[in-house]
Design a protein around this motif. Structure first.
Motif, PDB file in Angstrom:
ATOM      1  N   UNK A  47     -11.579  -4.519  -0.731  1.00  0.00           N
ATOM      2  CA  UNK A  47     -11.531  -5.659   0.181  1.00  0.00           C
ATOM      3  C   UNK A  47     -10.191  -5.728   0.913  1.00  0.00           C
ATOM      4  N   UNK A  48      -9.068  -5.628   0.159  1.00  0.00           N
ATOM      5  CA  UNK A  48      -7.761  -5.749   0.798  1.00  0.00           C
ATOM      6  C   UNK A  48      -7.504  -4.574   1.733  1.00  0.00           C
ATOM      7  N   UNK A  49      -8.015  -3.405   1.390  1.00  0.00           N
ATOM      8  CA  UNK A  49      -7.821  -2.252   2.262  1.00  0.00           C
ATOM      9  C   UNK A  49      -8.592  -2.445   3.569  1.00  0.00           C
ATOM     10  N   UNK A  50      -9.806  -2.960   3.460  1.00  0.00           N
ATOM     11  CA  UNK A  50     -10.577  -3.157   4.691  1.00  0.00           C
ATOM     12  C   UNK A  50      -9.964  -4.273   5.535  1.00  0.00           C
ATOM     13  N   UNK A  51      -9.348  -5.275   4.869  1.00  0.00           N
ATOM     14  CA  UNK A  51      -8.650  -6.322   5.622  1.00  0.00           C
ATOM     15  C   UNK A  51      -7.446  -5.736   6.350  1.00  0.00           C
ATOM     16  N   UNK A  52      -6.741  -4.857   5.624  1.00  0.00           N
ATOM     17  CA  UNK A  52      -5.571  -4.204   6.211  1.00  0.00           C
ATOM     18  C   UNK A  52      -5.990  -3.405   7.447  1.00  0.00           C
ATOM     19  N   UNK A  53      -7.077  -2.678   7.316  1.00  0.00           N
ATOM     20  CA  UNK A  53      -7.565  -1.867   8.423  1.00  0.00           C
ATOM     21  C   UNK A  53      -8.034  -2.744   9.580  1.00  0.00           C
ATOM     22  N   UNK A  54      -8.646  -3.892   9.245  1.00  0.00           N
ATOM     23  CA  UNK A  54      -9.160  -4.782  10.274  1.00  0.00           C
ATOM     24  C   UNK A  54      -8.020  -5.436  11.055  1.00  0.00           C
ATOM     25  N   UNK A  55      -6.923  -5.777  10.329  1.00  0.00           N
ATOM     26  CA  UNK A  55      -5.800  -6.454  10.970  1.00  0.00           C
ATOM     27  C   UNK A  55      -4.945  -5.507  11.798  1.00  0.00           C
ATOM     28  N   UNK A  56      -4.976  -4.221  11.445  1.00  0.00           N
ATOM     29  CA  UNK A  56      -4.082  -3.269  12.087  1.00  0.00           C
ATOM     30  C   UNK A  56      -4.516  -3.018  13.531  1.00  0.00           C
ATOM     31  N   UNK A  57      -3.555  -3.008  14.445  1.00  0.00           N
ATOM     32  CA  UNK A  57      -3.898  -2.672  15.823  1.00  0.00           C
ATOM     33  C   UNK A  57      -4.379  -1.224  15.926  1.00  0.00           C
ATOM     34  N   UNK A  58      -5.129  -0.972  16.960  1.00  0.00           N
ATOM     35  CA  UNK A  58      -5.681   0.367  17.172  1.00  0.00           C
ATOM     36  C   UNK A  58      -4.573   1.417  17.176  1.00  0.00           C
ATOM     37  N   UNK A  59      -4.749   2.452  16.380  1.00  0.00           N
ATOM     38  CA  UNK A  59      -3.789   3.549  16.374  1.00  0.00           C
ATOM     39  C   UNK A  59      -2.527   3.267  15.577  1.00  0.00           C
ATOM     40  N   UNK A  60      -2.501   2.160  14.812  1.00  0.00           N
ATOM     41  CA  UNK A  60      -1.311   1.834  14.039  1.00  0.00           C
ATOM     42  C   UNK A  60      -1.115   2.826  12.902  1.00  0.00           C
ATOM     43  N   UNK A  61       0.143   3.052  12.556  1.00  0.00           N
ATOM     44  CA  UNK A  61       0.445   3.942  11.447  1.00  0.00           C
ATOM     45  C   UNK A  61       0.367   3.143  10.151  1.00  0.00           C
ATOM     46  N   UNK A  62      -0.696   3.367   9.404  1.00  0.00           N
ATOM     47  CA  UNK A  62      -0.908   2.602   8.172  1.00  0.00           C
ATOM     48  C   UNK A  62      -0.161   3.204   6.984  1.00  0.00           C
ATOM     49  N   UNK A  63       0.420   4.374   7.158  1.00  0.00           N
ATOM     50  CA  UNK A  63       1.067   5.024   6.026  1.00  0.00           C
ATOM     51  C   UNK A  63       2.230   4.200   5.486  1.00  0.00           C
ATOM     52  N   UNK A  64       2.820   3.339   6.347  1.00  0.00           N
ATOM     53  CA  UNK A  64       3.931   2.506   5.901  1.00  0.00           C
ATOM     54  C   UNK A  64       3.477   1.483   4.871  1.00  0.00           C
ATOM     55  N   UNK A  65       2.192   1.168   4.858  1.00  0.00           N
ATOM     56  CA  UNK A  65       1.670   0.170   3.923  1.00  0.00           C
ATOM     57  C   UNK A  65       1.263   0.794   2.599  1.00  0.00           C
ATOM     58  N   UNK A  66       1.176   2.114   2.569  1.00  0.00           N
ATOM     59  CA  UNK A  66       0.742   2.795   1.356  1.00  0.00           C
ATOM     60  C   UNK A  66       1.968   3.285   0.592  1.00  0.00           C
ATOM     61  N   UNK A  67       1.858   3.344  -0.744  1.00  0.00           N
ATOM     62  CA  UNK A  67       2.997   3.836  -1.514  1.00  0.00           C
ATOM     63  C   UNK A  67       3.285   5.289  -1.150  1.00  0.00           C
ATOM     64  N   UNK A  68       4.560   5.634  -1.029  1.00  0.00           N
ATOM     65  CA  UNK A  68       4.879   7.022  -0.654  1.00  0.00           C
ATOM     66  C   UNK A  68       4.478   7.977  -1.759  1.00  0.00           C
ATOM     67  N   UNK A  69       3.882   9.080  -1.380  1.00  0.00           N
ATOM     68  CA  UNK A  69       3.473  10.065  -2.371  1.00  0.00           C
ATOM     69  C   UNK A  69       4.443  11.243  -2.399  1.00  0.00           C
ATOM     70  N   UNK A  70       5.354  11.264  -1.443  1.00  0.00           N
ATOM     71  CA  UNK A  70       6.263  12.397  -1.373  1.00  0.00           C
ATOM     72  C   UNK A  70       7.583  11.933  -0.767  1.00  0.00           C
ATOM     73  N   UNK A  71       8.674  12.285  -1.408  1.00  0.00           N
ATOM     74  CA  UNK A  71       9.993  11.945  -0.890  1.00  0.00           C
ATOM     75  C   UNK A  71      10.859  13.188  -0.901  1.00  0.00           C
ATOM     76  N   UNK A  72      11.656  13.314   0.119  1.00  0.00           N
ATOM     77  CA  UNK A  72      12.589  14.437   0.182  1.00  0.00           C
ATOM     78  C   UNK A  72      13.977  13.912   0.454  1.00  0.00           C
ATOM     79  N   UNK A  73      14.939  14.428  -0.277  1.00  0.00           N
ATOM     80  CA  UNK A  73      16.323  14.008  -0.105  1.00  0.00           C
ATOM     81  C   UNK A  73      17.173  15.254   0.111  1.00  0.00           C
TER      82      UNK A  73
END
Ligand SMILES: [Zn+2]
Length: 101
Positions: A47-73
């Motif tokens: 439900x919350x994911x579909x709400x997130x998708x519904x609220x997001x403007x067209x073409x928005x980068x949703x990756x910022x809302x998801x936990x990072x799966x990869x980090x490089x330093x």
């Protein structure tokens, strides 16, 4: 000319000649992040994911809302910080390595 300074102690590395060490750290989830878990399939999560998708403007980068799966330093180190780093790369408590007995 690119200016380098030590990321640990801040020392100007230009004054050290070419003695410079690069540390690259890559952190990623050991499991496949695309794999669905029962938690993902929980009704509230869907439900919350579909709400997130519904609220997001067209073409928005949703990756910022998801936990990072990869980090490089990447760090530049002077010779003395390099020696310290390779002895204890995870900055663990050194007291654990020496028995008090
Ligand atoms: Zn240093």
């Amino acid at each position: 000319m690119i200016h380098y300074s030590c990321d640990m102690c801040g020392k100007d590395l230009a004054s050290e000649g070419d003695a410079r060490f690069v540390v690259r750290v890559e952190v990623y989830a050991a499991h496949d992040p695309a794999e669905l878990t029962t938690e993902d399939l929980d009704a509230d999560a869907v439900q919350s994911l579909s709400e997130l998708l519904a609220d997001a403007p067209e073409g928005a980068d949703l990756s910022a809302h998801l936990p990072p799966t990869r980090n490089e330093f990447r760090y530049d180190l002077c010779p003395s910080c390099h020696r310290r780093y390779v002895r204890n790369p995870l900055a663990r408590e050194t007291s654990l390595q020496f028995s008090e007995n």
